[in-house]
Design a protein around this motif. Structure first.
Motif, PDB file in Angstrom:
ATOM      1  N   PHE A 119      11.507  -1.739   6.266  1.00 58.78           N
ATOM      2  CA  PHE A 119      11.311  -0.532   7.069  1.00 58.78           C
ATOM      3  C   PHE A 119       9.824  -0.397   7.382  1.00 58.78           C
ATOM      4  N   ASP A 120       9.258   0.784   7.103  1.00 61.90           N
ATOM      5  CA  ASP A 120       7.845   0.981   7.422  1.00 61.90           C
ATOM      6  C   ASP A 120       6.969   0.890   6.182  1.00 61.90           C
ATOM      7  N   MET A 121       7.423   0.163   5.180  1.00 64.32           N
ATOM      8  CA  MET A 121       6.586  -0.076   4.006  1.00 64.32           C
ATOM      9  C   MET A 121       5.264  -0.698   4.464  1.00 64.32           C
ATOM     10  N   ALA A 122       4.166  -0.258   3.886  1.00 72.37           N
ATOM     11  CA  ALA A 122       2.865  -0.834   4.238  1.00 72.37           C
ATOM     12  C   ALA A 122       2.544  -1.942   3.250  1.00 72.37           C
ATOM     13  N   GLY A 123       2.416  -3.146   3.750  1.00 70.30           N
ATOM     14  CA  GLY A 123       2.099  -4.265   2.886  1.00 70.30           C
ATOM     15  C   GLY A 123       1.988  -5.525   3.715  1.00 70.30           C
ATOM     16  N   ALA A 124       1.484  -6.563   3.093  1.00 64.97           N
ATOM     17  CA  ALA A 124       1.297  -7.824   3.797  1.00 64.97           C
ATOM     18  C   ALA A 124       1.395  -8.957   2.797  1.00 64.97           C
ATOM     19  N   SER A 125       1.759 -10.134   3.286  1.00 67.65           N
ATOM     20  CA  SER A 125       1.772 -11.304   2.424  1.00 67.65           C
ATOM     21  C   SER A 125       1.333 -12.522   3.205  1.00 67.65           C
ATOM     22  N   LEU A 126       0.785 -13.469   2.483  1.00 70.22           N
ATOM     23  CA  LEU A 126       0.424 -14.756   3.080  1.00 70.22           C
ATOM     24  C   LEU A 126       1.340 -15.826   2.505  1.00 70.22           C
ATOM     25  N   THR A 127       1.913 -16.626   3.382  1.00 72.13           N
ATOM     26  CA  THR A 127       2.773 -17.736   2.983  1.00 72.13           C
ATOM     27  C   THR A 127       2.144 -19.035   3.463  1.00 72.13           C
ATOM     28  N   PHE A 172       0.815  -1.218   0.000  1.00 72.86           N
ATOM     29  CA  PHE A 172       0.000   0.000   0.000  1.00 72.86           C
ATOM     30  C   PHE A 172       0.847   1.265   0.000  1.00 72.86           C
ATOM     31  N   SER A 173       2.117   1.129   0.307  1.00 66.87           N
ATOM     32  CA  SER A 173       3.005   2.295   0.302  1.00 66.87           C
ATOM     33  C   SER A 173       4.429   1.818   0.154  1.00 66.87           C
ATOM     34  N   GLY A 174       5.296   2.749  -0.241  1.00 70.36           N
ATOM     35  CA  GLY A 174       6.708   2.447  -0.336  1.00 70.36           C
ATOM     36  C   GLY A 174       7.414   2.782   0.964  1.00 70.36           C
ATOM     37  N   CYS A 175       8.710   3.027   0.870  1.00 69.30           N
ATOM     38  CA  CYS A 175       9.434   3.456   2.056  1.00 69.30           C
ATOM     39  C   CYS A 175      10.577   4.367   1.632  1.00 69.30           C
ATOM     40  N   THR A 176      11.042   5.149   2.578  1.00 72.01           N
ATOM     41  CA  THR A 176      12.101   6.121   2.323  1.00 72.01           C
ATOM     42  C   THR A 176      13.324   5.712   3.127  1.00 72.01           C
ATOM     43  N   LEU A 177      14.442   5.566   2.463  1.00 69.60           N
ATOM     44  CA  LEU A 177      15.657   5.145   3.166  1.00 69.60           C
ATOM     45  C   LEU A 177      16.231   6.312   3.967  1.00 69.60           C
ATOM     46  N   GLY A 224      17.870   9.393   5.201  1.00 66.81           N
ATOM     47  CA  GLY A 224      18.513  10.518   4.559  1.00 66.81           C
ATOM     48  C   GLY A 224      18.096  10.768   3.128  1.00 66.81           C
ATOM     49  N   ALA A 225      17.291   9.880   2.550  1.00 63.61           N
ATOM     50  CA  ALA A 225      16.874  10.084   1.162  1.00 63.61           C
ATOM     51  C   ALA A 225      15.830  11.190   1.105  1.00 63.61           C
ATOM     52  N   GLY A 226      15.895  12.007   0.056  1.00 64.56           N
ATOM     53  CA  GLY A 226      14.977  13.127  -0.059  1.00 64.56           C
ATOM     54  C   GLY A 226      13.596  12.701  -0.531  1.00 64.56           C
ATOM     55  N   ALA A 227      13.511  11.527  -1.127  1.00 63.83           N
ATOM     56  CA  ALA A 227      12.234  11.079  -1.688  1.00 63.83           C
ATOM     57  C   ALA A 227      12.091   9.587  -1.424  1.00 63.83           C
ATOM     58  N   PRO A 228      10.844   9.102  -1.459  1.00 65.48           N
ATOM     59  CA  PRO A 228      10.655   7.660  -1.261  1.00 65.48           C
ATOM     60  C   PRO A 228      11.394   6.863  -2.336  1.00 65.48           C
ATOM     61  N   LEU A 229      11.876   5.706  -1.970  1.00 61.68           N
ATOM     62  CA  LEU A 229      12.568   4.822  -2.910  1.00 61.68           C
ATOM     63  C   LEU A 229      11.593   4.378  -3.995  1.00 61.68           C
ATOM     64  N   PHE A 230      10.330   4.219  -3.606  1.00 61.19           N
ATOM     65  CA  PHE A 230       9.257   3.873  -4.540  1.00 61.19           C
ATOM     66  C   PHE A 230       7.976   4.169  -3.782  1.00 61.19           C
ATOM     67  N   SER A 231       6.854   4.199  -4.486  1.00 60.32           N
ATOM     68  CA  SER A 231       5.620   4.511  -3.771  1.00 60.32           C
ATOM     69  C   SER A 231       4.443   3.834  -4.443  1.00 60.32           C
ATOM     70  N   VAL A 232       3.326   3.825  -3.749  1.00 59.98           N
ATOM     71  CA  VAL A 232       2.067   3.305  -4.258  1.00 59.98           C
ATOM     72  C   VAL A 232       1.068   4.439  -4.064  1.00 59.98           C
ATOM     73  N   PRO A 233       0.259   4.762  -5.074  1.00 60.82           N
ATOM     74  CA  PRO A 233      -0.681   5.879  -4.905  1.00 60.82           C
ATOM     75  C   PRO A 233      -1.600   5.652  -3.702  1.00 60.82           C
ATOM     76  N   GLU A 234      -1.905   6.729  -2.985  1.00 60.35           N
ATOM     77  CA  GLU A 234      -2.789   6.670  -1.826  1.00 60.35           C
ATOM     78  C   GLU A 234      -4.109   5.989  -2.193  1.00 60.35           C
TER      79      GLU A 234
END
Lengths: 579, 579
Positions: B302-310, B190-195, B197-207
């Motif tokens: 990190f604090d990326m929002a997501g989930a998986s089932l294994t 549902f969201s990416g994460c920012t490393l 000191g990085a100025g922008a998220p490494l990747f993102s998912v639209p709200e």
């Protein structure tokens, strides 16, 4: 923000279902929460913890060997009701008495205290400990007013280990009190959180800023600064906690401390470890020995971004308890001895409800009461966001959703009671219990005692008249003031309720018919509720740590105004029908 | 986003320091990562896991009784270097051989494979298992290309339990392969994460949107939809995983499965429990028996929002391994037998570096090489954000920070080697190892082998001439193509490196002096790097799952262009000095 839910109203229930399904070898569901699924020796003191949901592993996640015997699990960010606490404690009781453990929040204090009285009255010796570890939440001179945060765990763990060691209830209480006295925490927050289905965050922290001392429900902290580096945060944590030593400890060096570096949800493990690196250096430089540090998520607030440091100043006995193994769904340590799973039949459950005999007149009055509660549910539904916004100014912003859950549950219970043939009193008792159970929080408890007080005045067999209604409202007012420990001028619902009750009684004793009398009283209440916005900010006794802002009415007073107005409409429509 | 750090360049190191300080009873730091601090019986197969940092408890957090014997801990989202893996494995080896376990990512495959070769060459029998549980990352027909996500844990746990049961290396490998074959995961984000000191998220998912199948570093998924309800997500998870049964399992009903419902960081426990409620209902309806489910954070980003089932499809032996107790910093289960803490002296460490004899001529050439590496570090510093942006289009966006860490570490190591009297070869070897260690990831490995190849051509005692430089570049080209398994046209740095090497060789064999020849070759390389933006998207062999976008050059090719241009400037200034 919270993204995964179905109907937000069902979130806490479904969460508990899933939690229990995932942890069958640790916990079993009972009415009001969970108890251990494993055998506890007869005569052991039972530690029952609890609080609002949304703080996993607190509180259901710390039930198991070496920790709690049961957890009363309230709704989101809302205290469990007294009935929930009583039900869980009854199920977990092993004949050694019960210790209730919770964080020191107004709603929790109300409900756990009420449960304690009921349990003692039922012959289960019960004591309680309200954890007060958060040093930012009140000055040392008023440390009994401090909130409980991650230090819940050190206090509960010490008490649980004492109970498992066979200590008596008095001695377990002594250990818990000493552990609480020796536990200190200091926290910061970087963001708020959004409850399931809410359109806006419950509270927030500006991007790039750090709310120093903010509570785990967004309670105001002591200042706001730019986000510091990890090392600077470690330095601030350590400096704050070494400045205030527990009673009986005169110098820092040479002491041994348990430690929790807690993340609230979105500050992640790697960041906590970077902070811990510096924390451990500083504490070691100060001459402290760190015993069994815990770095992780022990008390969360959904995905709120924040962290806190807890120091637990050990003596020999407390160190032994801190080091003991534990095996719970959310907190495990060392190797516990083998445990035996309980049979379902071995867990005590609450009894079924019996409907007392009622008169046709009382059932007719009950119909009006039911319509009034439906009207309450409807007006709360329409104002739920507004109530949340108002409450968020000074409180934890859950007033709207709490009132919504409570009023809906109250209306459903009233309907069910009506259909089962209940009179006005039983209907109101049933609605009161459902409201308090589902709403949780302070307002849930207060509306519960208010509805019950009105019910006692209406009875199940008499035909209640206007004077009975006025007497019921007066009884509700007294119950709320006594239970909530608030006076007029404290900027609570009492500011609106007292003039409402006085006007209603005056009008009715002066011969005004009920609907008109109620409408006049309601107008007085609305004006008084609005006026709570104009009072100078002060420390209300019912919510000791919340400075209220000038310009915002008290949420409880405001919702009372809405509610009495909605009831006025119901009474007016019945007056028209009767004509 | 990541908020708590000091100098971002130090984040991973400081994180490991703090992690080890907080978990002294479980782990001990060694060069490259951590090993257990407790005794393992002589002759036991050692399971060494590893990968980039930022996924706690993967990978350092799962070292301990019942799980890994050591973890190679790379930089943020970057594979550990071969040298790190080798170092950790050497420290943890107990004479029973080594199994290397890692998720199937290009960088990890390169480094762990290289380490495996080195360990076998050093007389430590070593095998490996690359986990491929993520069914969204490649179709069944290409399942060997799938990425490893939360299923790492089931595979590692089975292998570790087999090792502790005294299985031989061959048999542990067999168990690990069977566990991998029987482990399937499906995830959403549902969201990416920012490393840090990085100025922008490494990747993102639209709200409000859900990236179905997105990888834990933001690798592209299979589709994007609106966020579903918790129950709908559970239904999608279960449907996807029941659609593809492991080989040898023909029907769903009657099977037993281990289960992980994993949160990536910001999807919190309460939400996971709401999802699990429905997952468990659905699996039980399908006739499956769930064994020891785990609901929580086992592999995070990190604090990326997501989930998986294994789902881990058990047979009797695998069920026994899955149920076994484990006691590690981040994953504990049941009660492990008592373990003995090791003495520090009992852990093998890498030996000190010895500087071989060098000639004055080679040391003078080494000075130029050192200046060239400083120039590389400088040009990478200036372009770090741009490189990250370009890489994020098709990859995980870490190319800029990886190159920065690598180049800085390479320059520092070169300086140190120079001051210790190293010749050009030793200086380049030293810079190569430092670069690969600190940069991690695929590009770190490639630049490591490239610098070493150039060094081999320059030697420590000869006076290298232009032809030696051209031969070194050709050797670097061959090493990169062989190691990275990429050809011209795959849209990798090879597309720029091959024409660069060819032009340089042509110019020098035609008599052009070095600085001019290098500049001409650099211009060819820059043009070729730019042209990678114009090629049609295709599946590059070096990064099998990344479709590259038209209009964006390959990050590796682009940075090669920058680097050879910066070296041209150094060579030109030396030519001026000589005049």
């Amino acid at each position: 923000m919270t993204r995964l839910y179905n109907d937000p109203v069902d979130f806490a229930d479904e969460m508990i279902d899933g939690f229990v399904a995932a942890n069958k070898n640790h916990v079993r569901r009972v009415s009001g929460g969970v108890v251990r699924s494993t055998r506890t020796p007869e005569g052991t003191v039972a530690l029952i913890v609890g609080g609002g949901s949304g703080h996993y592993p607190a509180f259901g996640g710390i039930v198991g060997s070496g920790l709690a015997h049961g957890a009363a699990m309230g709704n989101l960010f809302a205290s469990p009701s007294a009935q929930q606490v009583e039900s869980v404690a009854t199920a977990a009781n092993r004949g050694g008495g019960v210790l209730l453990g919770y964080g020191n929040y107004a709603g929790d204090v109300l409900h756990f205290t009420q449960a304690q009285e009921k349990l003692n009255a039922a012959g289960i010796p019960t004591r309680s400990i309200a954890v007060t570890d958060d040093i930012s939440s009140a000055p040392l001179a008023e440390k009994e007013k401090r909130r409980g945060i991650a230090g819940d765990l050190t206090v509960f763990k010490a008490a649980a280990a004492a109970a498992e060691a066979g200590y008596s209830l008095d001695d377990v209480v002594g250990v818990a009190q000493r552990a609480n006295e020796r536990t200190r925490s200091f926290g910061v927050a970087f963001s708020g959180c959004t409850l399931p289905g809410a359109g806006a965050p419950l509270f927030s922290v500006p991007e790039g800023r750090m709310a120093v001392g903010m509570g785990i429900h967004g309670e105001p902290g002591i200042e706001e600064t730019d986000i510091s580096t990890a090392d600077e945060l470690a330095e601030r944590f350590v400096a704050a906690l070494l400045e205030e030593l527990p009673e009986g400890i005169d110098t820092v060096a040479g002491n041994r401390v348990g430690l929790i570096l807690n993340g609230l949800g979105s500050v992640k493990y790697e960041e906590l470890f970077v902070v811990y690196r510096r924390v451990s250096q500083l504490l070691e430089q100060a001459g402290l020995v760190i015993v069994d540090p815990e770095v992780g998520e022990l008390v969360t607030s959904f995905d709120m971004a924040g962290a806190s440091l807890t120091l637990f100043w050990l003596d020999d006995e407390l160190e032994g308890f801190w080091r003991k193994p534990a095996d719970t769904p959310g907190y495990r340590k060392g190797s516990v001895a083998a445990v035996e799973q309980l049979e379902a039949s071995e867990i005590a459950e609450a009894e079924a409800v019996i409907i007392p005999v009622s008169s046709a007149e009382s059932r007719a009055a009950g119909w009006v009461v039911y319509e009034a509660i439906e009207a309450i549910a409807s007006v709360v539904d329409s104002n739920v966001d507004e109530l949340g916004r108002i409450d968020a100014v000074a409180g934890d912003g859950d007033h709207g959703i709490g009132m919504q859950r409570g009023a809906r549950a109250g209306a459903a219970a009233a309907r069910e009671a009506l259909e089962a043939g209940a009179g006005a009193k039983t209907l109101l008792d049933s609605a009161a219990a459902a409201w308090a159970n589902r709403a949780g929080g302070t307002s849930g408890a207060l509306w519960g005692v208010a509805l019950s007080a009105v019910g006692a005045s209406l009875g199940d067999t008499m035909e209640p008249g206007p004077a009975d209604v006025a007497a019921g409202v007066a009884a509700a007012r007294d119950a709320i003031m006594s239970f909530g420990k608030a006076d007029v001028g404290d900027k609570t619902m009492v500011d609106a309720l007292v003039p409402f009750s006085a006007t209603l009684a005056d009008e009715i004793s002066g011969g005004t018919e009920l609907a008109t009398a109620w409408q006049r009283a309601a107008d007085v209440a609305t004006a008084a509720a609005t006026a709570t916005a104009d009072l100078l900010p002060r420390m209300g006794r019912a919510r000791p740590h919340a400075e209220k802002s000038l310009g915002t009415p008290d949420a409880g007073a405001y919702s009372l105004g809405l509610i009495v107005q909605s009831i006025a409409v119901v009474l007016a429509s019945h007056r028209e029908e009767e004509k």
